[in-house]
Design an enzyme around this catalytic site. Structure first.
Site, PDB file in Angstrom:
ATOM      1  N   ASN A 143       0.849  -1.199   0.000  1.00  0.00           N
ATOM      2  CA  ASN A 143       0.000   0.000   0.000  1.00  0.00           C
ATOM      3  C   ASN A 143       0.885   1.250   0.000  1.00  0.00           C
ATOM      4  O   ASN A 143       2.110   1.153  -0.001  1.00  0.00           O
ATOM      5  CB  ASN A 143      -0.948  -0.016   1.214  1.00  0.00           C
ATOM      6  CG  ASN A 143      -0.169  -0.118   2.511  1.00  0.00           C
ATOM      7  OD1 ASN A 143       0.624   0.750   2.842  1.00  0.00           O
ATOM      8  ND2 ASN A 143      -0.362  -1.219   3.240  1.00  0.00           N
ATOM      9  N   ASP A 149      -4.050  -6.356   4.983  1.00  0.00           N
ATOM     10  CA  ASP A 149      -5.031  -7.226   5.635  1.00  0.00           C
ATOM     11  C   ASP A 149      -5.003  -8.644   5.070  1.00  0.00           C
ATOM     12  O   ASP A 149      -5.391  -9.589   5.731  1.00  0.00           O
ATOM     13  CB  ASP A 149      -6.438  -6.640   5.470  1.00  0.00           C
ATOM     14  CG  ASP A 149      -6.617  -5.391   6.337  1.00  0.00           C
ATOM     15  OD1 ASP A 149      -5.984  -5.335   7.405  1.00  0.00           O
ATOM     16  OD2 ASP A 149      -7.368  -4.476   5.935  1.00  0.00           O
ATOM     17  N   LYS A 175       8.822 -17.122 -10.724  1.00  0.00           N
ATOM     18  CA  LYS A 175       8.055 -15.986 -11.238  1.00  0.00           C
ATOM     19  C   LYS A 175       6.840 -16.493 -12.026  1.00  0.00           C
ATOM     20  O   LYS A 175       6.972 -17.442 -12.808  1.00  0.00           O
ATOM     21  CB  LYS A 175       8.983 -15.158 -12.146  1.00  0.00           C
ATOM     22  CG  LYS A 175       8.384 -13.887 -12.634  1.00  0.00           C
ATOM     23  CD  LYS A 175       9.340 -13.166 -13.571  1.00  0.00           C
ATOM     24  CE  LYS A 175       8.593 -12.049 -14.268  1.00  0.00           C
ATOM     25  NZ  LYS A 175       9.213 -11.649 -15.501  1.00  0.00           N
ATOM     26  N   ASP A 230      -4.151  -9.914  12.971  1.00  0.00           N
ATOM     27  CA  ASP A 230      -4.331  -8.510  13.366  1.00  0.00           C
ATOM     28  C   ASP A 230      -3.432  -8.248  14.581  1.00  0.00           C
ATOM     29  O   ASP A 230      -3.721  -8.701  15.700  1.00  0.00           O
ATOM     30  CB  ASP A 230      -5.807  -8.260  13.708  1.00  0.00           C
ATOM     31  CG  ASP A 230      -6.084  -6.782  13.898  1.00  0.00           C
ATOM     32  OD1 ASP A 230      -5.275  -6.102  14.566  1.00  0.00           O
ATOM     33  OD2 ASP A 230      -7.105  -6.305  13.375  1.00  0.00           O
ATOM     34  N   PHE A 232      -4.085   3.218  15.220  1.00  0.00           N
ATOM     35  CA  PHE A 232      -4.468   4.263  14.274  1.00  0.00           C
ATOM     36  C   PHE A 232      -5.559   3.674  13.385  1.00  0.00           C
ATOM     37  O   PHE A 232      -5.513   2.490  13.068  1.00  0.00           O
ATOM     38  CB  PHE A 232      -3.279   4.668  13.393  1.00  0.00           C
ATOM     39  CG  PHE A 232      -2.491   5.810  13.973  1.00  0.00           C
ATOM     40  CD1 PHE A 232      -1.714   5.625  15.103  1.00  0.00           C
ATOM     41  CD2 PHE A 232      -2.551   7.072  13.401  1.00  0.00           C
ATOM     42  CE1 PHE A 232      -0.993   6.676  15.654  1.00  0.00           C
ATOM     43  CE2 PHE A 232      -1.833   8.131  13.928  1.00  0.00           C
ATOM     44  CZ  PHE A 232      -1.058   7.938  15.059  1.00  0.00           C
ATOM     45  N   LYS A 264     -14.242   0.296  15.614  1.00  0.00           N
ATOM     46  CA  LYS A 264     -12.930  -0.346  15.457  1.00  0.00           C
ATOM     47  C   LYS A 264     -12.189  -0.411  16.796  1.00  0.00           C
ATOM     48  O   LYS A 264     -11.560  -1.408  17.127  1.00  0.00           O
ATOM     49  CB  LYS A 264     -12.102   0.431  14.426  1.00  0.00           C
ATOM     50  CG  LYS A 264     -10.854  -0.267  13.984  1.00  0.00           C
ATOM     51  CD  LYS A 264     -10.161   0.463  12.835  1.00  0.00           C
ATOM     52  CE  LYS A 264     -10.752   0.079  11.483  1.00  0.00           C
ATOM     53  NZ  LYS A 264     -10.062   0.717  10.351  1.00  0.00           N
ATOM     54  N   LYS A 275     -10.956  -3.862  18.365  1.00  0.00           N
ATOM     55  CA  LYS A 275      -9.525  -4.149  18.530  1.00  0.00           C
ATOM     56  C   LYS A 275      -9.087  -4.142  19.997  1.00  0.00           C
ATOM     57  O   LYS A 275      -8.013  -4.630  20.317  1.00  0.00           O
ATOM     58  CB  LYS A 275      -8.692  -3.122  17.771  1.00  0.00           C
ATOM     59  CG  LYS A 275      -9.058  -3.026  16.297  1.00  0.00           C
ATOM     60  CD  LYS A 275      -7.887  -3.353  15.438  1.00  0.00           C
ATOM     61  CE  LYS A 275      -8.243  -3.189  13.977  1.00  0.00           C
ATOM     62  NZ  LYS A 275      -7.173  -3.659  13.105  1.00  0.00           N
TER      63      LYS A 275
HETATM   64  N1  CTP Z   1      -3.515  -3.353  12.305  1.00  0.00           N
HETATM   65  C1  CTP Z   1      -2.720  -4.368  12.747  1.00  0.00           C
HETATM   66  N2  CTP Z   1      -2.720  -5.559  12.082  1.00  0.00           N
HETATM   67  C2  CTP Z   1      -3.477  -5.741  10.990  1.00  0.00           C
HETATM   68  C3  CTP Z   1      -4.290  -4.676  10.526  1.00  0.00           C
HETATM   69  C4  CTP Z   1      -4.281  -3.489  11.206  1.00  0.00           C
HETATM   70  O1  CTP Z   1      -2.018  -4.203  13.748  1.00  0.00           O
HETATM   71  N3  CTP Z   1      -3.454  -6.885  10.381  1.00  0.00           N
HETATM   72  C5  CTP Z   1      -3.531  -2.096  13.083  1.00  0.00           C
HETATM   73  C6  CTP Z   1      -2.992  -0.875  12.351  1.00  0.00           C
HETATM   74  O2  CTP Z   1      -1.598  -0.720  12.555  1.00  0.00           O
HETATM   75  C7  CTP Z   1      -3.779   0.232  12.987  1.00  0.00           C
HETATM   76  C8  CTP Z   1      -5.106  -0.422  13.324  1.00  0.00           C
HETATM   77  O3  CTP Z   1      -4.866  -1.808  13.366  1.00  0.00           O
HETATM   78  O4  CTP Z   1      -3.239   0.651  14.220  1.00  0.00           O
HETATM   79  C9  CTP Z   1      -6.238  -0.138  12.373  1.00  0.00           C
HETATM   80  O5  CTP Z   1      -5.837  -0.377  11.042  1.00  0.00           O
HETATM   81  P1  CTP Z   1      -6.837  -0.163   9.847  1.00  0.00           P
HETATM   82  O6  CTP Z   1      -6.141  -0.472   8.575  1.00  0.00           O
HETATM   83  O7  CTP Z   1      -7.533   1.156   9.989  1.00  0.00           O
HETATM   84  O8  CTP Z   1      -7.947  -1.224  10.170  1.00  0.00           O
HETATM   85  P2  CTP Z   1      -8.183  -2.693   9.698  1.00  0.00           P
HETATM   86  O9  CTP Z   1      -8.081  -3.595  10.863  1.00  0.00           O
HETATM   87  O10 CTP Z   1      -7.298  -3.035   8.549  1.00  0.00           O
HETATM   88  O11 CTP Z   1      -9.713  -2.663   9.269  1.00  0.00           O
HETATM   89  P3  CTP Z   1     -10.375  -2.138   7.908  1.00  0.00           P
HETATM   90  O12 CTP Z   1      -9.334  -2.319   6.828  1.00  0.00           O
HETATM   91  O13 CTP Z   1     -11.553  -3.025   7.759  1.00  0.00           O
HETATM   92  O14 CTP Z   1     -10.736  -0.703   8.127  1.00  0.00           O
END
Ligand code: CTP
Length: 419
Positions: free
Chosen positions: A210, A285, A295, A314, A338, A352, A356
Site C-alpha cells: 500500500n 489485511d 516468477k 491482526d 491508528f 474499530k 480491537k
Molecule cells: N492493524 C494491525 N494488524 C493488521 C491490521 C491493522 O495491527 N493486520 C492495526 C494498524 O496498525 C492500525 C489499526 O490496526 O493501528 C487499524 O488499522 P486499519 O487499517 O484502519 O484497520 P483494519 O483492521 O485493517 O480494518 P479495515 O481495513 O476493515 O478498516
C-alpha cells in the site's frame, strides 16, 4: 508553534577542526528561530573567525571574560543564566579536562561553571586522545555532574586516523539539543512502534502493498525518543533514515511484523518490559494464499489471473488480547492504534476501537485534504476506552505525534498512580 522560536542558545566552541561543523549548527538554529550566542575560546578563533561566527549567528560573539563591552562586566553569569541550553561543540580534550576540574580562567569555562541548567557537550578529538584514561575519567565525572553528551562518532578523522572521536554531525547535534530541552514524560519507559507498509510477496518479483510512507510512525518514534523513551521501531519497507537512538527492526510481511512486535512486547527475560505499543503501520489485511518460488509467467497463464488471498493476523487485536491476559503480572500497558478510514470516520473508528480492544485510537480520514499517505500533515480524532473524543485540527505530523505522546504519558501516569 516552532519549537526553537524564542529559545536562547549559547554555543561554546573549543579549538578543534570540527568547529566548521558547528557553523552549520549555528546557521540552522538561527534559521529555526533561536537566538544563538557564540562563545569561542581563543584556540577556537584559530580555526574559525569571529566575523564568521558573528555573521552566521547575527549576534556579537563573546570571547573575553573581562570585556569592557559587557554591560555590567558579568557576561559569564548573565549568559549562563539566560540560556535555555548551553552547547559545547567541539569539546576538545583540554576543554573537557578544564570543565571536569571546574576551572574558570576564560569566558567559556567560567560560564560553564556558573551554569545551573542543561549543558550538552559534543566531543571531538583524535581517537587516542578520546580513549586516553584521563579523558575517559573526565567524561565520567562530567556525566555524573549531569552534563549531556552527543557523540563522538566513529570514522575517518581529519588527522588521517580511524576510530572514535569525530564530532557528531550537525543534524544529530540539533536533535540531541532538542531532546535536551524536551520534558522527559516517558523517561524509563519502553515503547514499541510499528510503521510503514507491509509487503506480501506473490513470487520472487511481485508483491501486494500500500501507499504508506511511514512518516506518521517516524514522527511518533521521534516524539517518544524526545520524551525519553526507549523506542523499538518495527517497520516495513520505507525510504526514511532510522531516527537517531531508535532500535530498528526491519520486516517485510505482516506475519514478520507480528513476530517482531510480539518479540519486543513479550520481552525476553533480562530485557526491559514494554510499557506501550503505538501501532501506526498500514498492515496488509490479506496475503497471497501461496508465495510461488518461481516468477509467474504469462505464457502459462490465461487472459485472467485470479489470486487466492488469506487474511493476515491482526497485530493490534492480538496485543490487546495478550495484555488482558498478562495484566495479572501487575504491569499495565498502554496500547494505541491508528484507524485509516475513508468517510464516516468517527462512527467506524469507535466500532474499530472496541473491536480491537485498544486504549486509544487515533482516527484519521485518509481521503480528507492534507491527510493520509505521504502527506506531512494529519487531522486526527483521538478516542479512548475512557470515553474521550478529541478532534484535533489539521497539524504537521510532528505535532500530532507530540500530542499523542503527551496523551500516552498522561494515561501511563494515571494507570500507575490509580490502584
Ligand atoms: N492493524 C494491525 N494488524 C493488521 C491490521 C491493522 O495491527 N493486520 C492495526 C494498524 O496498525 C492500525 C489499526 O490496526 O493501528 C487499524 O488499522 P486499519 O487499517 O484502519 O484497520 P483494519 O483492521 O485493517 O480494518 P479495515 O481495513 O476493515 O478498516
Amino acid at each position: 508553534m516552532n519549537f526553537w522560536h524564542g529559545k536562547q542558545i549559547v554555543i561554546g566552541l573549543g579549538g578543534g577542526i570540527a568547529a566548521y561543523k558547528t557553523l552549520e549548527v549555528i546557521r540552522r538554529l538561527r534559521e529555526a528561530g533561536a537566538t544563538v550566542t557564540p562563545v569561542p575560546t581563543q584556540a577556537a578563533l584559530r580555526f574559525v573567525t569571529g566575523l564568521t561566527l558573528q555573521a552566521l549567528s547575527g549576534e556579537p560573539i563573546r570571547e573575553d571574560l573581562f570585556s569592557p563591552l559587557a554591560p555590567d562586566g558579568m557576561d559569564h553569569i548573565r549568559l549562563a543564566q539566560a540560556a535555555d541550553l548551553v552547547i559545547v561543540a567541539p569539546a576538545t580534550a583540554d576543554l573537557l579536562a578544564r570543565m571536569a576540574t571546574g576551572q574558570a580562567d576564560d569566558l567559556l569555562s567560567a560560564l560553564l561553571l556558573a551554569r545551573r541548567g542543561p549543558v550538552l557537550v559534543a566531543p571531538a578529538m583524535n581517537p587516542a586522545m578520546w580513549e586516553h584514561p584521563a579523558t575517559q575519567r573526565n567524561v565520567a565525572t562530567l556525566r555524573q555532574d549531569g552534563i549531556g553528551f552527543v557523540g563522538p562518532e566513529s570514522g575517518a578523522m581529519a588527522c588521517g586516523d580511524q576510530g572514535s572521536g569525530r564530532m557528531a554531525e550537525p543534524a544529530t547535534l540539533l536533535e540531541a539539543a532538542r531532546r535536551a530541552l524536551t520534558p522527559k514524560i516517558l523517561a524509563g519507559r519502553r515503547v514499541v512502534i510499528t510503521a510503514g507498509p507491509t509487503r506480501e510477496e506473490l513470487d520472487p518479483v511481485r508483491f501486494l502493498s500500500n501507499h504508506s510512507s511511514g512518516k506518521m510512525g517516524w514522527a511518533v518514534a521521534l516524539a517518544a525518543l524526545r520524551a525519553g523513551a526507549r523506542v523499538d521501531l518495527v517497520h516495513g519497507p520505507v525510504a526514511l533514515p532510522v531516527p537517531w537512538g531508535a532500535v530498528a527492526h526491519a520486516v517485510g510481511s505482516a506475519c514478520e511484523m507480528l513476530d517482531a512486535t510480539l518479540d519486543v512486547w513479550l520481552s525476553a527475560p533480562g530485557n526491559p518490559r514494554c510499557d506501550a505499543a503505538i501501532l501506526t503501520a498500514a498492515v496488509a489485511d490479506y496475503r497471497p494464499e501461496k508465495r510461488l518460488n518461481d516468477k509467474i509467467k504469462k505464457e502459462h497463464a490465461f487472459s485472467e489471473l485470479r489470486l487466492e488471498l488469506t487474511q493476515n493476523p491482526d497485530i493490534l487485536a492480538m496485543l490487546s488480547a495478550w495484555t488482558g491476559m498478562r495484566s495479572r503480572d501487575g504491569h499495565q500497558r498502554v496500547i494505541v492504534g491508528f484507524a485509516a478510514e475513508t468517510g464516516n470516520a468517527l462512527t467506524r473508528g469507535k466500532a474499530k476501537r472496541i473491536r480491537k480492544g485498544c486504549d486509544l485510537l487515533a482516527i484519521n480520514d485518509v481521503s480528507a485534504p492534507g491527510c493520509g499517505f505521504g502527506t506531512d500533515t494529519n487531522a486526527v480524532t483521538l478516542i479512548g476506552r475512557d470515553g474521550r473524543e478529541e478532534a484535533w485540527p489539521l497539524l504537521p505530523k510532528e505535532q500530532v505525534a507530540e500530542k499523542l505522546i503527551q496523551a500516552v504519558g498522561d494515561l501511563m501516569r494515571n494507570i500507575h498512580t490509580t490502584p
